[in-house]
Write an enzyme that holds these catalytic residues in place. Sequence first.
Site, PDB file in Angstrom:
ATOM      1  N   CYS A  35      46.153  47.411  30.301  1.00  0.00           N
ATOM      2  CA  CYS A  35      44.798  46.990  30.364  1.00  0.00           C
ATOM      3  C   CYS A  35      44.494  46.826  31.925  1.00  0.00           C
ATOM      4  CB  CYS A  35      45.076  45.743  29.860  1.00  0.00           C
ATOM      5  SG  CYS A  35      43.038  44.686  29.898  1.00  0.00           S
ATOM      6  N   CYS A  71      39.025  44.131  24.949  1.00  0.00           N
ATOM      7  CA  CYS A  71      39.465  43.196  25.089  1.00  0.00           C
ATOM      8  C   CYS A  71      38.388  42.639  25.957  1.00  0.00           C
ATOM      9  CB  CYS A  71      41.056  43.103  25.760  1.00  0.00           C
ATOM     10  SG  CYS A  71      41.006  41.645  26.617  1.00  0.00           S
ATOM     11  N   CYS A 117      48.571  44.095  32.860  1.00  0.00           N
ATOM     12  CA  CYS A 117      47.090  43.500  32.820  1.00  0.00           C
ATOM     13  C   CYS A 117      46.768  43.514  34.294  1.00  0.00           C
ATOM     14  CB  CYS A 117      46.162  42.317  32.442  1.00  0.00           C
ATOM     15  SG  CYS A 117      46.924  42.596  30.606  1.00  0.00           S
ATOM     16  N   CYS A 141      34.514  31.224  39.029  1.00  0.00           N
ATOM     17  CA  CYS A 141      35.282  32.944  40.550  1.00  0.00           C
ATOM     18  C   CYS A 141      35.469  32.128  41.892  1.00  0.00           C
ATOM     19  CB  CYS A 141      35.304  33.649  40.062  1.00  0.00           C
ATOM     20  SG  CYS A 141      36.173  35.182  39.904  1.00  0.00           S
ATOM     21  N   CYS A 166      29.498  35.228  40.235  1.00  0.00           N
ATOM     22  CA  CYS A 166      30.418  34.358  38.670  1.00  0.00           C
ATOM     23  C   CYS A 166      30.624  32.266  38.601  1.00  0.00           C
ATOM     24  CB  CYS A 166      31.520  34.808  38.342  1.00  0.00           C
ATOM     25  SG  CYS A 166      31.084  37.457  37.909  1.00  0.00           S
ATOM     26  N   CYS A 184      34.309  39.822  46.539  1.00  0.00           N
ATOM     27  CA  CYS A 184      33.472  40.538  45.352  1.00  0.00           C
ATOM     28  C   CYS A 184      31.940  39.820  45.709  1.00  0.00           C
ATOM     29  CB  CYS A 184      34.029  39.768  44.076  1.00  0.00           C
ATOM     30  SG  CYS A 184      33.708  40.410  42.569  1.00  0.00           S
ATOM     31  N   ARG A 222      43.161  35.517  22.228  1.00  0.00           N
ATOM     32  CA  ARG A 222      44.339  35.077  23.817  1.00  0.00           C
ATOM     33  C   ARG A 222      44.261  33.739  23.791  1.00  0.00           C
ATOM     34  NH1 ARG A 222      44.727  38.812  27.297  1.00  0.00           N
ATOM     35  NH2 ARG A 222      45.788  40.593  26.158  1.00  0.00           N
TER      36      ARG A 222
HETATM   37  N1  SAM Z   1      35.623  41.596  38.301  1.00  0.00           N
HETATM   38  C1  SAM Z   1      36.070  41.459  36.846  1.00  0.00           C
HETATM   39  C2  SAM Z   1      35.476  40.235  35.694  1.00  0.00           C
HETATM   40  O1  SAM Z   1      34.450  40.225  36.513  1.00  0.00           O
HETATM   41  O2  SAM Z   1      35.382  41.315  34.618  1.00  0.00           O
HETATM   42  C3  SAM Z   1      37.435  41.325  36.686  1.00  0.00           C
HETATM   43  C4  SAM Z   1      38.161  40.358  37.185  1.00  0.00           C
HETATM   44  S1  SAM Z   1      37.441  38.985  36.138  1.00  0.00           S
HETATM   45  C5  SAM Z   1      38.500  37.554  37.327  1.00  0.00           C
HETATM   46  C6  SAM Z   1      37.931  38.560  34.284  1.00  0.00           C
HETATM   47  C7  SAM Z   1      38.197  36.996  34.108  1.00  0.00           C
HETATM   48  O3  SAM Z   1      38.363  35.953  33.872  1.00  0.00           O
HETATM   49  C8  SAM Z   1      36.634  37.076  34.073  1.00  0.00           C
HETATM   50  O4  SAM Z   1      35.571  37.327  32.692  1.00  0.00           O
HETATM   51  C9  SAM Z   1      36.480  34.862  33.528  1.00  0.00           C
HETATM   52  O5  SAM Z   1      36.406  35.255  31.572  1.00  0.00           O
HETATM   53  C10 SAM Z   1      38.070  35.118  33.765  1.00  0.00           C
HETATM   54  N2  SAM Z   1      37.808  34.133  34.494  1.00  0.00           N
HETATM   55  C11 SAM Z   1      37.747  33.573  36.329  1.00  0.00           C
HETATM   56  N3  SAM Z   1      37.821  32.800  36.993  1.00  0.00           N
HETATM   57  C12 SAM Z   1      38.141  32.170  35.976  1.00  0.00           C
HETATM   58  C13 SAM Z   1      38.493  30.405  35.544  1.00  0.00           C
HETATM   59  N4  SAM Z   1      38.193  30.261  36.976  1.00  0.00           N
HETATM   60  N5  SAM Z   1      39.028  30.247  34.698  1.00  0.00           N
HETATM   61  C14 SAM Z   1      38.691  30.669  34.131  1.00  0.00           C
HETATM   62  N6  SAM Z   1      38.428  31.461  33.482  1.00  0.00           N
HETATM   63  C15 SAM Z   1      38.260  32.692  33.842  1.00  0.00           C
HETATM   64 FE1  SF4 Z   2      33.622  39.479  40.581  1.00  0.00          FE
HETATM   65 FE2  SF4 Z   2      35.109  37.592  40.319  1.00  0.00          FE
HETATM   66 FE3  SF4 Z   2      33.239  38.127  39.068  1.00  0.00          FE
HETATM   67 FE4  SF4 Z   2      35.339  39.201  37.800  1.00  0.00          FE
HETATM   68  S1  SF4 Z   2      34.518  37.569  37.050  1.00  0.00           S
HETATM   69  S2  SF4 Z   2      33.410  40.043  38.990  1.00  0.00           S
HETATM   70  S3  SF4 Z   2      35.684  39.697  40.469  1.00  0.00           S
HETATM   71  S4  SF4 Z   2      33.083  36.983  40.698  1.00  0.00           S
END
Ligand code: SAM
Ligand code: SF4
Length: 335
Positions: A140, A200, A109, A72, A69, A65, A272
């Site tokens: 979802c 959501c 989802c 992530c 973030c 990606c 949730r």
């Molecule tokens: N890429 C898309 C986005 O960011 O909207 C969708 C997937 S993203 C992985 C979905 C959500 O998962 C993130 O917004 C975050 O809140 C949660 N998430 C991701 N990594 C996480 C982690 N290590 N621990 C807890 N929540 C996490």
């Molecule tokens: Fe990409 Fe992870 Fe951020 Fe979603 S949460 S935009 S998958 S880096």
Amino acid sequence: MSAQTAPIQPVRVGESASWTRKKAREFYDAPFNDLLFQAHAVHRQNFDPNRVQLSRLLSIKTGGCPEDCGYCSQSAHYASGIKASKLMDVDTVIDEAKKARDAGATRYCMGAAWRGPKARDMVAIAAMIEGVKALGMETCMTLGMLDRHQAEQLKEAGLDYYNHNIDTSERYYSEIITTRGFSDRLDTLAHVREAGIKVCCGGIVGMGETALDRIDLLVTLANLPEPPESVPINMLIPIPSTPLADADPIDPIEFVRTIALARIMMPMSHVRLSAGRTAMTDEMQALCFFAGTNSIFIGDTLLTADNPGQHKDATLFRRLGIKPMAIEAAEPGHS
Ligand code: SAM
Ligand code: SF4
Ligand code: DTB
């Protein structure tokens, strides 16, 4: 309520007045028993307290990606060891959804590690939504940012919910993500809402934020033109090699306070208990259910990280006398 403590104002169910940080903070900082008592009362007025909605997640496009973030595993900015893959084929997604339905999930989802979907992806995405809906499940998707047109395309395909988290307070957001802004998230949420898709939206706690950041996260959510139907509260799963790999874990009591406040501020929403349950004791999860959480992800994986799995959750539900919620009962406002 304890006679020694200043009474906190009771919450009127369905109250739509806008929330201030001050009012939210009074609840958050109240003696724990007072906060839980209020949250549980609000919960009982709107939901069967012994039913929990079951969702299942699938990563339909993993890793690589472009966003940064800090939490992530799927960001290309960090060497978390997750291999990037292409978009999964439609039949595989539908086969996986069937397994989830047979294991008791009522909502499927699907998540993609994208900044946002490309036009060329939309045909396959629509086919996934149609195929999963044909199984009798709610759908979802979480695909990153959407423009108006993309939101309409998803609605047309029959999408029920779109997940798009604001993650934390506006103040703390830029310390966690630099490749997009808080207002970009709000723009996508508005497009989803305008297209008529249920929202959501939640966040992550345990990222080194303050209590005030957690409160502000919930104030933003509760004050959206319409609060989200589903509010995922994730507890950070620390991922090696990401900037948050060594974040101090959140105090479980603070976590339960966050759940309770979400329940009070968004009385009709499903709250949730999302990522992070593998690091929670049964007792902590029991407190979260009492405080008003009423949706979880089942199955042994989330997107890339571990989840407790069927056996553990069946045991937990048996110990607590909790039963899965039927789809009709999961309709917002149903009690
Ligand atoms: N890429 C898309 C986005 O960011 O909207 C969708 C997937 S993203 C992985 C979905 C959500 O998962 C993130 O917004 C975050 O809140 C949660 N998430 C991701 N990594 C996480 C982690 N290590 N621990 C807890 N929540 C996490
Ligand atoms: Fe990409 Fe992870 Fe951020 Fe979603 S949460 S935009 S998958 S880096
Ligand atoms: C949400 O708020 N939590 C889910 C879902 N929405 C997409 C994702 C949790 C991801 C946990 C880390 C992982 O599995 O990689």
